[in-house]
Scaffold this motif. Sequence first.
Motif, PDB file in Angstrom:
ATOM      1  N   TYR A   1       8.675  13.553  -4.298  1.00 40.46           N
ATOM      2  CA  TYR A   1       7.508  13.058  -3.549  1.00 40.46           C
ATOM      3  C   TYR A   1       6.344  14.026  -3.737  1.00 40.46           C
TER       4      TYR A   1
ATOM      5  N   ASP B   1      -1.490   6.590   0.748  1.00 38.96           N
ATOM      6  CA  ASP B   1      -2.076   7.302   1.909  1.00 38.96           C
ATOM      7  C   ASP B   1      -2.558   8.709   1.542  1.00 38.96           C
ATOM      8  N   TYR B   2      -1.776   9.432   0.727  1.00 41.35           N
ATOM      9  CA  TYR B   2      -2.224  10.798   0.382  1.00 41.35           C
ATOM     10  C   TYR B   2      -3.280  10.791  -0.718  1.00 41.35           C
TER      11      TYR B   2
ATOM     12  N   LEU C   1      12.721  13.048   1.449  1.00 47.01           N
ATOM     13  CA  LEU C   1      11.319  13.298   1.104  1.00 47.01           C
ATOM     14  C   LEU C   1      10.992  14.774   0.967  1.00 47.01           C
TER      15      LEU C   1
ATOM     16  N   GLY D   1       0.851  -1.197   0.000  1.00 46.81           N
ATOM     17  CA  GLY D   1       0.000   0.000   0.000  1.00 46.81           C
ATOM     18  C   GLY D   1       0.882   1.241   0.000  1.00 46.81           C
ATOM     19  N   GLU D   2       1.682   1.358  -1.086  1.00 46.77           N
ATOM     20  CA  GLU D   2       2.676   2.442  -1.133  1.00 46.77           C
ATOM     21  C   GLU D   2       2.181   3.597  -1.991  1.00 46.77           C
ATOM     22  N   HIS D   3       2.385   4.802  -1.488  1.00 46.29           N
ATOM     23  CA  HIS D   3       1.914   6.028  -2.152  1.00 46.29           C
ATOM     24  C   HIS D   3       0.392   6.013  -2.322  1.00 46.29           C
TER      25      HIS D   3
ATOM     26  N   GLY E   1       1.871  11.650   3.793  1.00 42.42           N
ATOM     27  CA  GLY E   1       0.443  11.329   3.837  1.00 42.42           C
ATOM     28  C   GLY E   1      -0.123  10.803   5.139  1.00 42.42           C
ATOM     29  N   GLY E   2       0.702  10.538   6.157  1.00 43.83           N
ATOM     30  CA  GLY E   2       0.149  10.166   7.458  1.00 43.83           C
ATOM     31  C   GLY E   2       0.317   8.708   7.861  1.00 43.83           C
ATOM     32  N   MET E   3       0.716   7.855   6.919  1.00 46.22           N
ATOM     33  CA  MET E   3       0.878   6.437   7.278  1.00 46.22           C
ATOM     34  C   MET E   3       1.899   6.237   8.399  1.00 46.22           C
TER      35      MET E   3
ATOM     36  N   GLY F   1       8.161   2.230   1.717  1.00 44.45           N
ATOM     37  CA  GLY F   1       8.302   3.654   2.017  1.00 44.45           C
ATOM     38  C   GLY F   1       8.256   4.485   0.746  1.00 44.45           C
ATOM     39  N   GLY F   2       8.736   5.709   0.854  1.00 46.53           N
ATOM     40  CA  GLY F   2       8.595   6.673  -0.233  1.00 46.53           C
ATOM     41  C   GLY F   2       9.392   6.348  -1.485  1.00 46.53           C
TER      42      GLY F   2
HETATM   43  C1  GLA Z   1       6.624   8.156   2.928  1.00 47.71           C
HETATM   44  C2  GLA Z   1       5.536   9.049   3.499  1.00 47.71           C
HETATM   45  C3  GLA Z   1       4.246   8.264   3.708  1.00 47.71           C
HETATM   46  C4  GLA Z   1       3.851   7.506   2.466  1.00 47.71           C
HETATM   47  C5  GLA Z   1       5.036   6.730   1.895  1.00 47.71           C
HETATM   48  C6  GLA Z   1       4.726   6.085   0.588  1.00 47.71           C
HETATM   49  O1  GLA Z   1       6.983   7.185   3.848  1.00 47.71           O
HETATM   50  O2  GLA Z   1       5.949   9.574   4.729  1.00 47.71           O
HETATM   51  O3  GLA Z   1       3.228   9.154   4.117  1.00 47.71           O
HETATM   52  O4  GLA Z   1       3.300   8.363   1.497  1.00 47.71           O
HETATM   53  O5  GLA Z   1       6.173   7.557   1.727  1.00 47.71           O
HETATM   54  O6  GLA Z   1       3.759   5.109   0.753  1.00 47.71           O
END
Ligand code: GLA
Length: 423
Positions: free
Chosen positions: A244, A47-48, A239, A43-45, A189-191, A367-368
């Motif tokens: 991003y 959250d936003y 980031l 579940g990458e990218h 995005g808050g994850m 991650g990002g």
């Molecule tokens: C980074 C951001 C998260 C998320 C990931 C990608 O970790 O901090 O909010 O968007 O990238 O899933």
Amino acid sequence: MTDVLPAWTAAEGAHRAQELFAATFGDRPAGVWAAPGRVNLIGEHTDYNDGLCLPLALPHCTFVALSPRPDRTAVLVSAQGSGTRTVDLDTVGRAGTTHEVAGWPAYVAGVAWAMVEEGLDVPGFQIAVDSCVPFGAGLSSSAAIECATAVALDDVASLGLLQADDPGRARLGALCVRAENEIAGAPTGGMDQAIAMRGKPGHALLLDVADGSARHVPLDLDASGLSLLVIDTRAPHQLVDGQYARRREVCEAAAHALGVPSLRVVSDAVADGGEDLASVLARLHDDEQRRRVRHVVTEIARVRELVEVLESAPGGVLEGDRLAEAGRLLDASHTSLASDYEVSCPELDLAVETARSAGAHGARMTGGGFGGSAIALVDSASMDTVADAVAAAFANRGFTPPAFLLATASAGAGPVTGNLEET
Ligand code: GLA
């Protein structure tokens, strides 16, 4: 045998933070609190885009020793930095303004700022930070600092949020997101903050960003003879740079072009059969938007599928077809991130490809991206073989040697002082 970076015990982390606090401020702190780094299973990218993701908290934590002060000043020291930094909490400014807070202190001061913004009464404080979450590895070391600071301030200011359990943890996580977005200036995005606050041992967290709800999904890899190997590629990862933010903007522009508030709406419509993805994509006239949307929609679907695989495993044991399916989903996620979302890099691709060839059931960047870490789902018995193969492949290509960690689903943020005898 390849070395795996150990997580400090609570006692060790607390001791380090307390020692740094005493050496810097000549006193004992009011307490010590900790928050974990994370990996995202899938579940990458998303959250936003108001989507779904499935992170787990690492056993590797950031520890903070903190005492309140009678004024509105924050004095900060970090074992990973040099010297002390002093921040006037009344003049903390947003990123890009005159009073912005430079560097890592923004994560700490930003949390106090967000609390004040939301009407919570927090004092000035002095804080010592030490961490075994590797920095710049895409394992959310910044969210760990924020969340450890948040639970510490919650405690010393008697805000009662941690005691309110999950809703309180969700609120603290949201305050940390404000710190990161508005004060540190990273449009994430808050994850990361959600899992650092709401993680539970033995479980991944199915986070639904659309409504902030979360469900703990059992993840007992030990029972299945499996391990989640984290490969820190040590390729630089940042980031706060434009890539991003650019991904986020393109997703928002695509949602706008499709006439929906977020790509989650598209993903739900495709999931329930009301739309098919090809026709949605045909309505977009920009190829970049089409590829980004295809990633987001298929990635949210993969989160649902992996949760289904995990939750349907008898006794939580992942084997046979279910294990193969979990591996396939991880692989498909990486392919989509590399080709449609374009956030991978040569080091991540090499880590993933080599781990798979050396016997991993599945592997993907986590991650990002643009550097940072990959994860590989491996039989515990073949973990060394996989890690050795990745290290050899990196040496062969002349890349910086990678580092390895084990991701065992661990707890979210909280106080550690009281637990010292047990650890
Ligand atoms: C980074 C951001 C998260 C998320 C990931 C990608 O970790 O901090 O909010 O968007 O990238 O899933």
